[in-house]
Design a protein around this motif. Structure first.
Motif, mmCIF file in Angstrom:
data_model
loop_
_atom_site.group_PDB
_atom_site.id
_atom_site.type_symbol
_atom_site.label_atom_id
_atom_site.label_comp_id
_atom_site.label_asym_id
_atom_site.label_seq_id
_atom_site.Cartn_x
_atom_site.Cartn_y
_atom_site.Cartn_z
ATOM 1 N N GLU A 156 -8.200 36.481 79.611
ATOM 2 C CA GLU A 156 -9.319 35.855 78.904
ATOM 3 C C GLU A 156 -8.851 34.910 77.803
ATOM 4 N N ARG A 157 -7.777 35.288 77.108
ATOM 5 C CA ARG A 157 -7.283 34.409 76.046
ATOM 6 C C ARG A 157 -6.680 33.133 76.631
ATOM 7 N N LEU A 158 -6.062 33.228 77.784
ATOM 8 C CA LEU A 158 -5.556 32.027 78.448
ATOM 9 C C LEU A 158 -6.706 31.088 78.790
ATOM 10 N N GLU A 159 -7.815 31.644 79.226
ATOM 11 C CA GLU A 159 -8.996 30.814 79.511
ATOM 12 C C GLU A 159 -9.476 30.113 78.245
ATOM 13 N N ARG A 160 -9.422 30.824 77.123
ATOM 14 C CA ARG A 160 -9.793 30.200 75.841
ATOM 15 C C ARG A 160 -8.842 29.060 75.507
ATOM 16 N N ILE A 161 -7.560 29.277 75.697
ATOM 17 C CA ILE A 161 -6.571 28.228 75.432
ATOM 18 C C ILE A 161 -6.862 26.994 76.265
ATOM 19 N N ARG A 162 -7.197 27.177 77.515
ATOM 20 C CA ARG A 162 -7.446 26.045 78.407
ATOM 21 C C ARG A 162 -8.712 25.282 78.055
ATOM 22 N N ARG A 163 -9.593 25.870 77.252
ATOM 23 C CA ARG A 163 -10.794 25.159 76.811
ATOM 24 C C ARG A 163 -10.529 24.295 75.584
ATOM 25 N N LEU A 164 -9.370 24.494 74.943
ATOM 26 C CA LEU A 164 -9.007 23.719 73.761
ATOM 27 C C LEU A 164 -8.273 22.444 74.160
ATOM 28 N N ASP A 165 -8.198 21.504 73.233
ATOM 29 C CA ASP A 165 -7.459 20.257 73.462
ATOM 30 C C ASP A 165 -5.993 20.489 73.095
ATOM 31 N N PRO A 166 -5.062 20.266 74.012
ATOM 32 C CA PRO A 166 -3.663 20.625 73.747
ATOM 33 C C PRO A 166 -2.998 19.795 72.655
ATOM 34 N N VAL A 167 -3.577 18.645 72.309
ATOM 35 C CA VAL A 167 -3.019 17.839 71.220
ATOM 36 C C VAL A 167 -3.779 18.090 69.927
ATOM 37 N N ALA A 168 -5.086 17.883 69.947
ATOM 38 C CA ALA A 168 -5.885 18.063 68.730
ATOM 39 C C ALA A 168 -5.855 19.500 68.237
ATOM 40 N N ASP A 169 -5.818 20.445 69.155
ATOM 41 C CA ASP A 169 -5.840 21.867 68.804
ATOM 42 C C ASP A 169 -4.469 22.524 68.957
ATOM 43 N N ALA A 170 -3.415 21.736 68.895
ATOM 44 C CA ALA A 170 -2.065 22.262 69.132
ATOM 45 C C ALA A 170 -1.705 23.438 68.225
ATOM 46 N N PRO A 171 -1.967 23.387 66.909
ATOM 47 C CA PRO A 171 -1.602 24.547 66.074
ATOM 48 C C PRO A 171 -2.323 25.823 66.490
ATOM 49 N N GLU A 172 -3.604 25.726 66.849
ATOM 50 C CA GLU A 172 -4.348 26.911 67.263
ATOM 51 C C GLU A 172 -3.829 27.451 68.594
ATOM 52 N N ILE A 173 -3.552 26.575 69.542
ATOM 53 C CA ILE A 173 -3.020 27.018 70.834
ATOM 54 C C ILE A 173 -1.657 27.670 70.648
ATOM 55 N N TYR A 174 -0.798 27.040 69.857
ATOM 56 C CA TYR A 174 0.535 27.607 69.651
ATOM 57 C C TYR A 174 0.446 28.961 68.954
ATOM 58 N N ARG A 175 -0.471 29.087 67.996
ATOM 59 C CA ARG A 175 -0.648 30.358 67.300
ATOM 60 C C ARG A 175 -1.135 31.445 68.253
ATOM 61 N N LEU A 176 -2.087 31.120 69.113
ATOM 62 C CA LEU A 176 -2.577 32.099 70.091
ATOM 63 C C LEU A 176 -1.463 32.524 71.039
ATOM 64 N N SER A 177 -0.670 31.563 71.477
ATOM 65 C CA SER A 177 0.407 31.850 72.418
ATOM 66 C C SER A 177 1.509 32.679 71.777
ATOM 67 N N ALA A 178 1.909 32.300 70.554
ATOM 68 C CA ALA A 178 3.063 32.925 69.912
ATOM 69 C C ALA A 178 2.744 34.259 69.255
ATOM 70 N N THR A 179 1.499 34.478 68.818
ATOM 71 C CA THR A 179 1.186 35.703 68.076
ATOM 72 C C THR A 179 0.317 36.690 68.850
ATOM 73 N N TYR A 180 -0.316 36.247 69.924
ATOM 74 C CA TYR A 180 -1.113 37.145 70.745
ATOM 75 C C TYR A 180 -0.500 37.360 72.131
ATOM 76 N N GLU A 181 -0.168 36.278 72.807
ATOM 77 C CA GLU A 181 0.270 36.369 74.193
ATOM 78 C C GLU A 181 1.741 36.765 74.330
ATOM 79 N N PHE A 182 2.610 36.182 73.491
ATOM 80 C CA PHE A 182 4.062 36.365 73.674
ATOM 81 C C PHE A 182 4.817 36.581 72.353
#
Length: 301
Positions: free
Chosen positions: A5-31
């Protein structure tokens, strides 16, 4: 929450404009465990470039104060990850990094290489050992996150895409990896630190396990004997087995930051971000990356 589900949330974000949020989700929740190991390896790889490893040996920070240097590096980067580039704590961390690093005038090429390890090594580690591979959104976001960090740190000519970071890393290592006696001392001290986190009788086994995870160019640069094929296969299978277990677990409900890692030993009573790190005397203390002293408050572009 379901496992993806969190991966689905990441894919709804903009990978450039929302880069800090995506990286934070990936680094502190997923891996979180994988990013910790991968960033340790990223910094370790830089020692194999003699101009970097030699300087680190001369400063003695990674040979005489190995645990403190590990803690401070992890906590400063962790503060930026947790609070971002604009909040006061994030700005303080970047300012502290820049104050430490401005003592040495290192080549722009070395600076860009160090930054590239932060982008490329985690992606390769997670693809090999993570419970899933990184999505394209996460790859783009990580590259953008470190582009922004690099601009705040005054690094010129930063690659624009993950693929450019990857090409830079591979070509630079092929051209520059090599033997240096001082770099080997820094490497030995780092391996000793990792072994010190566990009961003393396990130290030889842990050192062999770490060497089994290193690639041939890195082992050759430090002149380490490669563990036997059976040992290498066993260690790598064990790390992959961990990822299969993690995949079956419920998704993490709260973020896990580096400050929560058991490997951080030096601040049992807490710390102030502004006090972290060293206060190098120009020409005597420093690190492998030159930065400008103003960038903690600069607009990233």
């Amino acid at each position: 929450m379901k496992r993806f589900e969190r991966l689905e949330r990441i894919r709804r974000l903009d990978p450039v404009a929302d880069a800090p949020e995506i990286y934070r989700l990936s680094a502190t929740y997923e891996f979180p465990w994988d990013y910790t190991r991968a960033l340790e390896l990223a910094l370790y790889r830089t020692y194999a470039v003699p101009s970097i490893g030699r300087l680190l040996a001369r400063t003695a920070e990674l040979t005489d104060r190995t645990q403190k240097r590990y803690d401070d590096t992890a906590l400063l980067l962790d503060t930026v990850l947790e609070h971002g580039f604009v909040a006061e704590q994030g700005r303080t961390a970047i300012r502290r990094i820049n104050q430490m690093h401005r003592s040495y005038d290192i080549s722009d090429d070395d600076m860009r290489y160090v930054l590239s390890t932060f982008v490329v090594v985690p992606k390769r580690w997670i693809d090999a050992y993570g419970w899933r591979r990184l999505s394209r959104h996460e790859i783009v976001a990580a590259a953008e996150y470190y582009r922004t960090l690099g601009r705040h740190m005054g690094i010129p000519g930063i690659p624009k895409t993950y693929e450019e970071f990857e090409t830079l890393l591979d070509t630079y290592e092929k051209a520059h990896f090599g033997w240096d006696e001082g770099a080997r001392r820094v490497s030995d001290a780092t391996l000793g630190l990792m072994a010190s986190w566990y009961p003393r009788p396990m130290a030889p086994l842990l050192r062999t396990g770490v060497l089994a995870l290193l690639d041939e160019p890195l082992l050759n640069a430090f002149r380490y004997q490669r563990p036997g094929a059976a040992t290498v296969a066993l260690v790598r299978r064990a790390v992959r087995a961990r990822s299969r277990v993690v995949r079956l677990l419920p998704p993490r409900r709260a973020p896990h930051y580096a400050r929560q890692n058991r490997e951080i030993k030096g601040y049992p009573n807490g710390y102030r971000v502004a006090d972290l790190g060293t206060h190098p005397v120009p020409g005597l203390r420093g690190c492998p990356v030159r930065h400008l002293d103003t960038s903690a408050v600069e607009s990233p572009e």
